[in-house]
Structure formats: structure tokens, C-alpha cells
Design a protein around this motif. Structure first.
Motif, PDB file in Angstrom:
ATOM      1  N   ARG A 178      -1.740   4.851   5.022  1.00 37.24           N
ATOM      2  CA  ARG A 178      -1.429   3.543   5.595  1.00 37.24           C
ATOM      3  C   ARG A 178      -2.388   2.485   5.064  1.00 37.24           C
ATOM      4  O   ARG A 178      -1.998   1.358   4.731  1.00 37.24           O
ATOM      5  CB  ARG A 178      -1.518   3.614   7.118  1.00 37.24           C
ATOM      6  N   ALA A 179      -3.669   2.843   4.975  1.00 38.50           N
ATOM      7  CA  ALA A 179      -4.659   1.894   4.469  1.00 38.50           C
ATOM      8  C   ALA A 179      -4.346   1.514   3.024  1.00 38.50           C
ATOM      9  O   ALA A 179      -4.458   0.338   2.631  1.00 38.50           O
ATOM     10  CB  ALA A 179      -6.057   2.499   4.573  1.00 38.50           C
ATOM     11  N   ALA A 180      -3.941   2.492   2.210  1.00 39.82           N
ATOM     12  CA  ALA A 180      -3.587   2.188   0.821  1.00 39.82           C
ATOM     13  C   ALA A 180      -2.365   1.287   0.756  1.00 39.82           C
ATOM     14  O   ALA A 180      -2.295   0.367  -0.084  1.00 39.82           O
ATOM     15  CB  ALA A 180      -3.332   3.493   0.066  1.00 39.82           C
ATOM     16  N   ASP A 181      -1.408   1.518   1.640  1.00 40.13           N
ATOM     17  CA  ASP A 181      -0.200   0.687   1.658  1.00 40.13           C
ATOM     18  C   ASP A 181      -0.536  -0.746   2.066  1.00 40.13           C
ATOM     19  O   ASP A 181      -0.044  -1.710   1.457  1.00 40.13           O
ATOM     20  CB  ASP A 181       0.819   1.301   2.618  1.00 40.13           C
ATOM     21  N   PHE A 182      -1.393  -0.922   3.085  1.00 38.05           N
ATOM     22  CA  PHE A 182      -1.809  -2.265   3.502  1.00 38.05           C
ATOM     23  C   PHE A 182      -2.520  -2.987   2.353  1.00 38.05           C
ATOM     24  O   PHE A 182      -2.296  -4.177   2.101  1.00 38.05           O
ATOM     25  CB  PHE A 182      -2.760  -2.167   4.700  1.00 38.05           C
ATOM     26  N   THR A 183      -3.368  -2.244   1.664  1.00 37.05           N
ATOM     27  CA  THR A 183      -4.122  -2.852   0.568  1.00 37.05           C
ATOM     28  C   THR A 183      -3.179  -3.271  -0.552  1.00 37.05           C
ATOM     29  O   THR A 183      -3.349  -4.333  -1.176  1.00 37.05           O
ATOM     30  CB  THR A 183      -5.170  -1.866   0.049  1.00 37.05           C
ATOM     31  N   LEU A 184      -2.157  -2.446  -0.826  1.00 32.35           N
ATOM     32  CA  LEU A 184      -1.164  -2.800  -1.840  1.00 32.35           C
ATOM     33  C   LEU A 184      -0.429  -4.083  -1.448  1.00 32.35           C
ATOM     34  O   LEU A 184      -0.177  -4.943  -2.296  1.00 32.35           O
ATOM     35  CB  LEU A 184      -0.175  -1.649  -2.007  1.00 32.35           C
ATOM     36  N   ARG A 185      -0.088  -4.228  -0.167  1.00 33.22           N
ATOM     37  CA  ARG A 185       0.623  -5.454   0.245  1.00 33.22           C
ATOM     38  C   ARG A 185      -0.236  -6.702   0.009  1.00 33.22           C
ATOM     39  O   ARG A 185       0.270  -7.754  -0.361  1.00 33.22           O
ATOM     40  CB  ARG A 185       1.028  -5.359   1.723  1.00 33.22           C
ATOM     41  N   ARG A 186      -1.542  -6.575   0.235  1.00 36.88           N
ATOM     42  CA  ARG A 186      -2.429  -7.713  -0.033  1.00 36.88           C
ATOM     43  C   ARG A 186      -2.459  -8.031  -1.527  1.00 36.88           C
ATOM     44  O   ARG A 186      -2.494  -9.199  -1.934  1.00 36.88           O
ATOM     45  CB  ARG A 186      -3.840  -7.435   0.476  1.00 36.88           C
ATOM     46  N   ALA A 187      -2.473  -6.977  -2.355  1.00 35.94           N
ATOM     47  CA  ALA A 187      -2.487  -7.189  -3.800  1.00 35.94           C
ATOM     48  C   ALA A 187      -1.200  -7.882  -4.253  1.00 35.94           C
ATOM     49  O   ALA A 187      -1.237  -8.809  -5.081  1.00 35.94           O
ATOM     50  CB  ALA A 187      -2.658  -5.850  -4.517  1.00 35.94           C
ATOM     51  N   LYS A 188      -0.056  -7.476  -3.729  1.00 44.31           N
ATOM     52  CA  LYS A 188       1.219  -8.096  -4.103  1.00 44.31           C
ATOM     53  C   LYS A 188       1.271  -9.553  -3.660  1.00 44.31           C
ATOM     54  O   LYS A 188       1.875 -10.392  -4.336  1.00 44.31           O
ATOM     55  CB  LYS A 188       2.384  -7.307  -3.489  1.00 44.31           C
ATOM     56  N   ALA A 189       0.657  -9.838  -2.500  1.00 41.91           N
ATOM     57  CA  ALA A 189       0.653 -11.225  -2.025  1.00 41.91           C
ATOM     58  C   ALA A 189      -0.149 -12.129  -2.950  1.00 41.91           C
ATOM     59  O   ALA A 189       0.093 -13.347  -3.018  1.00 41.91           O
ATOM     60  CB  ALA A 189       0.090 -11.280  -0.607  1.00 41.91           C
ATOM     61  N   ALA A 190      -1.113 -11.555  -3.692  1.00 40.51           N
ATOM     62  CA  ALA A 190      -1.947 -12.354  -4.602  1.00 40.51           C
ATOM     63  C   ALA A 190      -1.263 -12.612  -5.936  1.00 40.51           C
ATOM     64  O   ALA A 190      -1.748 -13.424  -6.741  1.00 40.51           O
ATOM     65  CB  ALA A 190      -3.277 -11.645  -4.837  1.00 40.51           C
ATOM     66  N   GLY A 191      -0.139 -11.945  -6.196  1.00 44.08           N
ATOM     67  CA  GLY A 191       0.572 -12.147  -7.459  1.00 44.08           C
ATOM     68  C   GLY A 191       0.790 -10.841  -8.182  1.00 44.08           C
ATOM     69  O   GLY A 191       0.213  -9.803  -7.838  1.00 44.08           O
ATOM     70  N   ARG A 192       1.618 -10.876  -9.229  1.00 42.38           N
ATOM     71  CA  ARG A 192       1.942  -9.667  -9.956  1.00 42.38           C
ATOM     72  C   ARG A 192       0.788  -9.224 -10.845  1.00 42.38           C
ATOM     73  O   ARG A 192       0.038 -10.042 -11.372  1.00 42.38           O
ATOM     74  CB  ARG A 192       3.204  -9.886 -10.794  1.00 42.38           C
ATOM     75  N   GLY A 193       0.681  -7.873 -10.967  1.00 34.92           N
ATOM     76  CA  GLY A 193      -0.367  -7.326 -11.814  1.00 34.92           C
ATOM     77  C   GLY A 193      -1.745  -7.351 -11.192  1.00 34.92           C
ATOM     78  O   GLY A 193      -2.742  -7.084 -11.875  1.00 34.92           O
ATOM     79  N   GLN A 194      -1.850  -7.657  -9.902  1.00 34.90           N
ATOM     80  CA  GLN A 194      -3.141  -7.735  -9.226  1.00 34.90           C
ATOM     81  C   GLN A 194      -3.461  -6.400  -8.536  1.00 34.90           C
ATOM     82  O   GLN A 194      -2.585  -5.588  -8.292  1.00 34.90           O
ATOM     83  CB  GLN A 194      -3.123  -8.856  -8.185  1.00 34.90           C
ATOM     84  N   TRP A 195      -4.733  -6.230  -8.241  1.00 36.39           N
ATOM     85  CA  TRP A 195      -5.131  -5.050  -7.471  1.00 36.39           C
ATOM     86  C   TRP A 195      -6.156  -5.448  -6.429  1.00 36.39           C
ATOM     87  O   TRP A 195      -6.858  -6.445  -6.565  1.00 36.39           O
ATOM     88  CB  TRP A 195      -5.653  -3.942  -8.380  1.00 36.39           C
ATOM     89  N   GLU A 196      -6.193  -4.695  -5.359  1.00 35.69           N
ATOM     90  CA  GLU A 196      -7.105  -4.971  -4.236  1.00 35.69           C
ATOM     91  C   GLU A 196      -7.798  -3.674  -3.847  1.00 35.69           C
ATOM     92  O   GLU A 196      -7.195  -2.594  -3.869  1.00 35.69           O
ATOM     93  CB  GLU A 196      -6.341  -5.498  -3.029  1.00 35.69           C
ATOM     94  N   LEU A 197      -9.055  -3.815  -3.466  1.00 33.68           N
ATOM     95  CA  LEU A 197      -9.829  -2.684  -2.964  1.00 33.68           C
ATOM     96  C   LEU A 197      -9.865  -2.739  -1.445  1.00 33.68           C
ATOM     97  O   LEU A 197     -10.032  -3.813  -0.863  1.00 33.68           O
ATOM     98  CB  LEU A 197     -11.244  -2.725  -3.537  1.00 33.68           C
ATOM     99  N   PHE A 198      -9.689  -1.608  -0.833  1.00 34.24           N
ATOM    100  CA  PHE A 198      -9.649  -1.543   0.630  1.00 34.24           C
ATOM    101  C   PHE A 198     -11.011  -1.913   1.229  1.00 34.24           C
ATOM    102  O   PHE A 198     -12.052  -1.425   0.780  1.00 34.24           O
ATOM    103  CB  PHE A 198      -9.256  -0.121   1.072  1.00 34.24           C
ATOM    104  N   HIS A 199     -10.963  -2.824   2.241  1.00 33.45           N
ATOM    105  CA  HIS A 199     -12.155  -3.171   3.019  1.00 33.45           C
ATOM    106  C   HIS A 199     -11.816  -3.001   4.485  1.00 33.45           C
ATOM    107  O   HIS A 199     -10.784  -3.520   4.951  1.00 33.45           O
ATOM    108  CB  HIS A 199     -12.584  -4.621   2.743  1.00 33.45           C
ATOM    109  N   ALA A 200     -12.645  -2.310   5.201  1.00 35.20           N
ATOM    110  CA  ALA A 200     -12.347  -1.997   6.597  1.00 35.20           C
ATOM    111  C   ALA A 200     -12.205  -3.261   7.439  1.00 35.20           C
ATOM    112  O   ALA A 200     -11.317  -3.348   8.291  1.00 35.20           O
ATOM    113  CB  ALA A 200     -13.447  -1.104   7.179  1.00 35.20           C
ATOM    114  N   ASP A 201     -13.077  -4.259   7.209  1.00 31.71           N
ATOM    115  CA  ASP A 201     -13.008  -5.489   8.005  1.00 31.71           C
ATOM    116  C   ASP A 201     -11.699  -6.227   7.754  1.00 31.71           C
ATOM    117  O   ASP A 201     -11.031  -6.686   8.690  1.00 31.71           O
ATOM    118  CB  ASP A 201     -14.202  -6.398   7.681  1.00 31.71           C
ATOM    119  N   GLN A 202     -11.322  -6.346   6.479  1.00 33.80           N
ATOM    120  CA  GLN A 202     -10.065  -7.026   6.155  1.00 33.80           C
ATOM    121  C   GLN A 202      -8.877  -6.250   6.713  1.00 33.80           C
ATOM    122  O   GLN A 202      -7.915  -6.826   7.218  1.00 33.80           O
ATOM    123  CB  GLN A 202      -9.931  -7.169   4.637  1.00 33.80           C
TER     124      GLN A 202
END
Length: 586
Positions: A424-448
Motif C-alpha cells: 500500500r505504501a508503494a502504491d501511495f508513493t507511486l500516485r504521488r510520483a504520477k501527480a508530479a508528471g510523467r517519468g517521475q519517481w518518489e521515495l516513500f516518507h512516513a510523514d508524507q
């Protein structure tokens, strides 16, 4: 003195005395003998018998034949238990001597005794005959049952032979030493022998030598009664030398002297085992790419978390291909499928040097689980390698196709983390990356992640809060700076949530945009504000301009104009203020 009143139809004199005795007789029998008659019906039957006995006693000359028939009548009435005759003789012996019509006793004592003796004799004779008749009937029934049982046994044996011979399972009947007595055609097909070639062999000659001892021990337990049935996986040696993997079930046939034969049923499991293996593989792997599916991947995540090196942990990548739907819609599903196969191969190539698993989740989503070591590249390096590899076009039907990937990364999660929570955490992090634009990646942060979860929780609860009245409309006046005159009034949303507090308009709109609630909620806002503006126009010297803001989704709504016209038109037809509508300014 007035005459006593006599009830009509009431027995008088001799008949009355007999009726009393008959009732007593019926009562005694009903209390001591099981009868199918109700007591009233029994009284009527015994009254008739008592009349016969009384007529015999009074007869000249004495004829006890009717008394004997009366005893037989008692048997017909079902008075056949051990207590029936003693109760009858005791009741009638005393009762007849006491009847007024048989006074003086010395005159009628002998006829009464003879009549009761004849009654007893008739009863005993009829009861004996009834017993003999019942025995004869039972004997005939038993003979018929035996005859039917033998017929059914022959039919059953014939059906068994038919089923056994035509069964797809191999059936062996052996003597206690394991020598084959009878076989069906299926076992010959399984082993490649004919029935004649199997004659004289033992079952243990056909078992693989490594497993023959185990079967012998189980057969001894069957014969000794220590087991009722044996079921085990076995291997048989076929005529051509190949091994047939089978499942063997054996039980004992016994006769009056003890175990006589053993019945062994053999099911050929070779094809079944291959089929089960293939079904298991298909259940845990994606058919198109051959990669593990989400279920298999989730199981492996749990195992990897437990065995991972505490210093390096694991890294989970959740990928989503950008613009994949556009490729499928533009070039066709076959091109999309070829692209997915190519992506799966390239992802495996990227992590080929690592202890990693690549899986396809759903559609164009993939997962990569890397068990890190000291030589594992940094997360940023792996992400760059993934997108560099995917950027190389593949050619399908003359079209060069390439994609980029949005990636959510969870690096070194706690070993105690639940696998489902990690996914679930990986899926949430992926949604944040997609919101930033295509080809982006995000690292999971517990606070975020915690902030996102709170936001999504509020968004999910918003429809229910709207229904129960937690969301309301408030109004903010906008005044001109030069003279302070109110130029217009802006309608805003406000959510008073007990566990969070008051959420303003911008927060409400942002949450409603996540779930698509903004369209019905925005229409409700416009309708409510229009009604409030109408109420103000009726009570103020002049009207206010009403401002209701639109979001991007609302502005893109194809039904926007008709929504506004319908909502404003309905508000114009409303006279007076909506009950419960607040008129305070925010």
C-alpha cells in the motif's frame, strides 16, 4: 312430595348395573393394557361382551359357547397383553357376583364360574392362534427378506463387476499375500500389461523397489486390523520400464474366518500432477509475460522481509507505464501486449545482477523487489537504469514504441512491516510520483504518507458527511476599497468535522476533486446559494451579485451550462428562505 325427575335415555335397572360394571372393566383394562381404542369406544365394546356373558349365566340350559366366543372377541379388540386376562377375571369375577340380577349368589355362582372359565379358554385359544398367525406372517416376511437380499446381492455383484471392469481407475483384487486374483482393464492400460500377463504376479512385483517395503508394512497393518484403509502415493513400474506415478487406496474384504482379500484402487496421477503443476503456475504467474502475479509477489515480499540482511534491507519499486493506454488506443491491443512483454524482459535485465523478483500486477503496473546487498546500486541509479532501458524503442508492425515509467519506491522498510502495508505504501508513493508528471519517481516518507492517508480518509468520508449535514454553505462579502460598498457575495463550502475541526472551502474542494464528488457537490452549492440570493433580494433594497467559483473539473463538465440553468431556474421559483439555511457571513 313431588316425583323425582328421570333423565331421558338414562339406563335403568339391570342395564344400568351392567353399564357401571362395563365402565369399570374398561377403566381397569385401559390402565393396565396398551390399547388403540379410546376409553369410550372400549366401554361400548365391553358392554356388548358383558351382555353376552350375562345372557349365558341366565340361560337355561347353560351354554358356555357364546362365553368362549366373547373371550375370542377380547383378542380381536387387542386385549392380548399379559395383564389383560388377569384384570378381566378379577374385575368380572367380583363384578358379576355383585350384580343384583344374579342374587342370590348361591344360585348363580356356578354358572358365573363356568362362563368365566369358558371366557378364559376362548381368550387363551384365540390368543394362541393369533400368536401362531403372527409367527407365520413373520416367517413368511423373513423368507421374503432373505430371498430379496440374495437377489439384491446378485444384482449388486453384477453391478460391481460392471463398474469395476469399466472404471477408469485401476482395480486389483489380491489374496492376503498380495497375489493378483482379479484385475480390470484400466490397470492393464496404466502398466502396459495385458490381463493374461498380470496373472500370477504379486502387487509387490509391480511396485518400485524403493517403496515396496512401505506398502508391505501397510498391508500387514490392514490384515491385522490396525488400519481400516491405506492411501499413499506410489510408483509403479510399467512394462516398458517407465515409472507411473499413482495414488493407491487399499482396504480389506473379510468373511466369517477373517481377512479374505484386499481391494486396491489405483488412480493414475501422472497427467493430474502435470496439470496441477501447470494450474499452480498459472494461478501465480501472469499468462502474457510469464512474470509472477501480485499474489505470488505478495507472498515473496513477506518471505524477503524476514530473511533480508538487517543492514541493507529490501527495496520495493512500484512502476506504472506512462501513456500505455494511448499506445493501445492508437496502435491496437496487440502492440500493447508486445510492449508489455518487452517491458517485462527489460526490467528483468536491469536487475539481473541482483537478488530480485519482477512481477506484473494489473494492466501496465509492475513491481520489483530487490533484496539489497553491499553491492546493490543506489535507488536513484536503479530508477535511471529502468527508464533508460524502457526508453529504447521496440518495433512492432513497423512502429517504434517506447515508454517511460512513473515509480514509487519504498527503501529499507522495517522487517516488522506487514506485506500488505508495504504494498500500500508503494502504491501511495507511486500516485504521488504520477501527480508530479510523467517519468517521475518518489521515495516513500512516513510523514508524507501519514498526511496523504489523512487526506484520503477525509475524501472517502466526505459523501457521508454531506448527507448528514456536516457540510454547509457560508457567504463571504467582497467590498470595494474606495467606499466599502459590498460588490458581491461569494458562496463557500465549510465542513465542520468533529474529530478534525472546521475545514475551509479550498480544503473541501480539493477533497471533493479526489473522489469526483465535486460535480454533485458543486451543483448543490450553486442551488443553495441561488436560493439564499433570492431570499436576500426579497428583503433587501437592492440585490447582491452572487459569485460561485468553479474548479477545473467543473469547468470541463459537458453538462455545465444545463446544470447552471436548471439550478438557477429552480431557485427563481422558490419563495421565501430555505428552512435551516444559514444567513451568517463567513
Amino acid at each position: 312430595m313431588p316425583e323425582p325427575v328421570h333423565r331421558e335415555n338414562q339406563p335403568r335397572g339391570r342395564a344400568r348395573d351392567r353399564l357401571i360394571l362395563a365402565r369399570k372393566w374398561a377403566y381397569v383394562l385401559h390402565s393396565n393394557v396398551f390399547l388403540t381404542f379410546e376409553q369410550g369406544q372400549l366401554e361400548r365394546e365391553l358392554s356388548a361382551v358383558l351382555d353376552v356373558l350375562c345372557d349365558v349365566v341366565r340361560g337355561e340350559p347353560l351354554d358356555v359357547g357364546p362365553a368362549s366366543e366373547a373371550g375370542a372377541r377380547l383378542v380381536e379388540l387387542g386385549c392380548t397383553s399379559d395383564q389383560a386376562l388377569p384384570c378381566t377375571m378379577d374385575t368380572l369375577g367380583k363384578g358379576l357376583l355383585a350384580l343384583p340380577e344374579f342374587q342370590p349368589v348361591t344360585r348363580y355362582a356356578e354358572p358365573i364360574v363356568l362362563a368365566l372359565g369358558a371366557l378364559s379358554g376362548g381368550f387363551s385359544k384365540a390368543n394362541r392362534q393369533a400368536t401362531l398367525d403372527q409367527q407365520e406372517t413373520m416367517k413368511l416376511s423373513l423368507l421374503k427378506a432373505v430371498r430379496d437380499a440374495k437377489w439384491r446381492l446378485r444384482q449388486s455383484e453384477a453391478r460391481f463387476d460392471e463398474v469395476a471392469m469399466s472404471s477408469a481407475s485401476g482395480i486389483l483384487i489380491t489374496d492376503p499375500d498380495g497375489r493378483l486374483v482379479r484385475t480390470n482393464g484400466a490397470i492393464a492400460d496404466i502398466l502396459g500389461y495385458t490381463s493374461e500377463e498380470l496373472a500370477g504376479r504379486t502387487l509387490f512385483d509391480l511396485i518400485h523397489p524403493d517403496l515396496a517395503t512401505i506398502l508391505r508394512d501397510d498391508y500387514r497393518d490392514l490384515l491385522a486390523g490396525r488400519k481400516d484403509r491405506v492411501r499413499q502415493a506410489q510408483r509403479l513400474i510399467r512394462k516398458d520400464g517407465d515409472v507411473a506415478r499413482i495414488t493407491l487406496t487399499a482396504s480389506v474384504l473379510r468373511n466369517e474366518h477373517g481377512p479374505s482379500h484386499l481391494v486396491t484402487v489405483i488412480e493414475d496421477g501422472t497427467e493430474l500432477m502435470l496439470l496441477q503443476g501447470e494450474l499452480n503456475r498459472q494461478a501465480l504467474h501472469d499468462v502474457l509475460t510469464g512474470l509472477p502475479n501480485r499474489q505470488y509477489f505478495s507472498t515473496n515480499v513477506e518471505i524477503a522481509l524476514r530473511r533480508a540482511d538487517p543492514r541493507y534491507g529490501v527495496t520495493l519499486f512500484h512502476l506504472d507505464l506512462d501513456a500505455f493506454a494511448m499506445i493501445c488506443n492508437g496502435l491496437g491491443r496487440r502492440v500493447g501486449d508486445q510492449l508489455l512483454v518487452s517491458v517485462s524482459q527489460r526490467l528483468r535485465a536491469v536487475v539481473a545482477a541482483e537478488k530480485a523478483m519482477v512481477a506484473r500486477f494489473d494492466g501496465d503496473e509492475f513491481g520489483i523487489l530487490v533484496e539489497n546487498t553491499e553491492n546493490t546500486p543506489r535507488v536513484a541509479t536503479l530508477v535511471e537504469d529502468i527508464n533508460s532501458e524502457l526508453a529504447e524503442p521496440i518495433y512492432v508492425d513497423g512502429h517504434g514504441v517506447a515508454v517511460s515509467a512513473s515509480i514509487g519506491v519504498v527503501h529499507k522498510p522495517s522487517p516488522a512491516m506487514d506485506p500488505s502495508e508495504l504494498l500500500r505504501a508503494a502504491d501511495f508513493t507511486l500516485r504521488r510520483a504520477k501527480a508530479a508528471g510523467r517519468g517521475q519517481w518518489e521515495l516513500f516518507h512516513a510523514d508524507q504518507d501519514e498526511r496523504d492517508r489523512r487526506k484520503y480518509t477525509l475524501a472517502a468520508a466526505m459523501p457521508g458527511a454531506w448527507e448528514i449535514g456536516e457540510i454547509s454553505v457560508v457567504y463571504r462579502p467582497v467590498a470595494a476599497i474606495e467606499d466599502g460598498r459590498i460588490v458581491h457575495v461569494e458562496a463557500l463550502l465549510r465542513w465542520e468535522r468533529p474529530d478534525v475541526g472546521v475545514l475551509g472551502h479550498d480544503q473541501c474542494v480539493e477533497l471533493a476533486e479526489h473522489t469526483g464528488l465535486i460535480l454533485p457537490l458543486g451543483e448543490w452549492l450553486l442551488r443553495t446559494a441561488s436560493r439564499q440570493a433570492g431570499w436576500w433580494r426579497q428583503r433587501a433594497t437592492r440585490g447582491f451579485h452572487l459569485v460561485v467559483g468553479l474548479t477545473t473539473n467543473q469547468a470541463a463538465d459537458a453538462d455545465l451550462v444545463s446544470r447552471i440553468l436548471r439550478t438557477v431556474g429552480a431557485a427563481d421559483q422558490l419563495d421565501g428562505r430555505v428552512p435551516g439555511q444559514r444567513d451568517a457571513f463567513a
